[in-house]
Design a protein around this motif. Sequence first.
Motif, PDB file in Angstrom:
ATOM      1  N   LYS A   2       1.361  83.565  57.854  1.00 34.03           N
ATOM      2  CA  LYS A   2       0.243  83.263  56.962  1.00 34.03           C
ATOM      3  C   LYS A   2      -0.950  83.101  57.581  1.00 34.03           C
ATOM      4  O   LYS A   2      -1.060  82.815  58.911  1.00 34.03           O
ATOM      5  CB  LYS A   2       0.567  81.614  56.267  1.00 34.03           C
ATOM      6  N   VAL A   3      -1.963  83.537  56.917  1.00 32.70           N
ATOM      7  CA  VAL A   3      -3.338  83.276  57.417  1.00 32.70           C
ATOM      8  C   VAL A   3      -4.228  82.497  56.575  1.00 32.70           C
ATOM      9  O   VAL A   3      -4.123  82.695  55.360  1.00 32.70           O
ATOM     10  CB  VAL A   3      -4.264  84.939  57.354  1.00 32.70           C
ATOM     11  N   TYR A 111       1.495  91.634  62.543  1.00 28.59           N
ATOM     12  CA  TYR A 111       2.423  90.495  62.229  1.00 28.59           C
ATOM     13  C   TYR A 111       3.028  90.526  60.999  1.00 28.59           C
ATOM     14  O   TYR A 111       4.114  89.896  60.809  1.00 28.59           O
ATOM     15  CB  TYR A 111       1.575  89.318  62.290  1.00 28.59           C
ATOM     16  N   GLY A 112       2.645  91.346  60.005  1.00 26.85           N
ATOM     17  CA  GLY A 112       2.954  91.323  58.569  1.00 26.85           C
ATOM     18  C   GLY A 112       2.240  89.846  57.932  1.00 26.85           C
ATOM     19  O   GLY A 112       2.441  88.994  58.656  1.00 26.85           O
ATOM     20  N   VAL A 113       1.674  89.973  57.133  1.00 26.31           N
ATOM     21  CA  VAL A 113       0.907  88.848  56.249  1.00 26.31           C
ATOM     22  C   VAL A 113       1.703  88.616  54.965  1.00 26.31           C
ATOM     23  O   VAL A 113       1.858  89.403  54.210  1.00 26.31           O
ATOM     24  CB  VAL A 113      -0.393  89.202  56.164  1.00 26.31           C
ATOM     25  N   ASP A 114       2.187  87.169  54.971  1.00 25.13           N
ATOM     26  CA  ASP A 114       2.975  86.809  53.742  1.00 25.13           C
ATOM     27  C   ASP A 114       1.864  85.969  52.784  1.00 25.13           C
ATOM     28  O   ASP A 114       1.990  86.454  51.570  1.00 25.13           O
ATOM     29  CB  ASP A 114       4.033  85.483  54.089  1.00 25.13           C
ATOM     30  N   SER A 115       0.873  85.688  53.299  1.00 25.40           N
ATOM     31  CA  SER A 115      -0.097  85.018  52.351  1.00 25.40           C
ATOM     32  C   SER A 115      -1.613  84.882  53.123  1.00 25.40           C
ATOM     33  O   SER A 115      -1.380  84.810  54.297  1.00 25.40           O
ATOM     34  CB  SER A 115       0.149  83.924  51.549  1.00 25.40           C
ATOM     35  N   VAL A 141      -0.426  91.178  48.543  1.00 24.63           N
ATOM     36  CA  VAL A 141      -0.388  89.855  49.248  1.00 24.63           C
ATOM     37  C   VAL A 141      -0.868  88.965  48.518  1.00 24.63           C
ATOM     38  O   VAL A 141      -2.118  88.856  48.180  1.00 24.63           O
ATOM     39  CB  VAL A 141      -0.958  89.985  50.817  1.00 24.63           C
ATOM     40  N   PRO A 142      -0.167  87.606  48.104  1.00 19.72           N
ATOM     41  CA  PRO A 142      -0.806  86.544  47.753  1.00 19.72           C
ATOM     42  C   PRO A 142      -2.212  85.876  48.438  1.00 19.72           C
ATOM     43  O   PRO A 142      -2.027  85.696  49.606  1.00 19.72           O
ATOM     44  CB  PRO A 142       0.260  85.635  47.608  1.00 19.72           C
ATOM     45  N   VAL A 143      -3.097  85.862  47.579  1.00 22.21           N
ATOM     46  CA  VAL A 143      -4.389  85.158  48.146  1.00 22.21           C
ATOM     47  C   VAL A 143      -4.627  83.984  47.413  1.00 22.21           C
ATOM     48  O   VAL A 143      -4.428  84.031  46.121  1.00 22.21           O
ATOM     49  CB  VAL A 143      -5.511  86.186  48.029  1.00 22.21           C
ATOM     50  N   ARG A 144      -4.628  82.914  48.131  1.00 23.12           N
ATOM     51  CA  ARG A 144      -4.896  81.526  47.395  1.00 23.12           C
ATOM     52  C   ARG A 144      -6.212  81.178  48.089  1.00 23.12           C
ATOM     53  O   ARG A 144      -6.556  81.241  48.990  1.00 23.12           O
ATOM     54  CB  ARG A 144      -3.960  80.645  47.651  1.00 23.12           C
ATOM     55  N   VAL A 145      -6.855  80.002  46.993  1.00 26.08           N
ATOM     56  CA  VAL A 145      -7.730  79.066  47.338  1.00 26.08           C
ATOM     57  C   VAL A 145      -7.656  77.835  47.042  1.00 26.08           C
ATOM     58  O   VAL A 145      -6.989  77.721  45.961  1.00 26.08           O
ATOM     59  CB  VAL A 145      -9.144  79.592  46.560  1.00 26.08           C
TER      60      VAL A 145
END
Length: 175
Positions: A2-3, A111-115, A141-145
């Motif tokens: 995750k990022v 890395y591969g990004v999950d979110s 990729v899911p993007v959240r705030v």
Amino acid sequence: MKVLVVVDMQNDFVDGALGSAEAREIVPAVLKKIESYRSSGNKTVFTRDTHGENYLQTQEGRKLPVPHCIEGTHGWQIIDQIDTDECIVLDKHTFGADHLMEVLRNMEIVYGVDSVELIGLCTDICVIANAMIAKTSLPEVPVRVDAACCAGVTAESHETALDAMEMCQIEIINR
């Protein structure tokens, strides 16, 4: 992996030239979120609003004539409570970090990004701009705030920005 993208948690936006009570109120939640990502072995990227001494002569400066985040000043620095060691810090000269797209795409390759999750200041200017960059960079990729870790110029513009991001398939959490 995750990022977490921490947007403009700088002195001038918290308690300096453009600081607000709302910005100061989110600091504990922001610190907790950063620690959560770090302790889980995920990646954190910081953006830092960066202007020059000629700020008032720029288009932004003419529309917002409040000198802030002038490179090298105390106001430009990320707040003392946040440790950016071993993190990527992107200086940006406009609302969105133009090289955030490249950073996220490289992280996806390596890395591969999950979110991707965004927090910080201001919801209605730089958070929304960088959330749109993240969504454009990694459309699948899911993007959240995290609304509880963001503050806008006003409470109303904060809500308007959250609504706009939601319309663009950016998930709003803790609203």
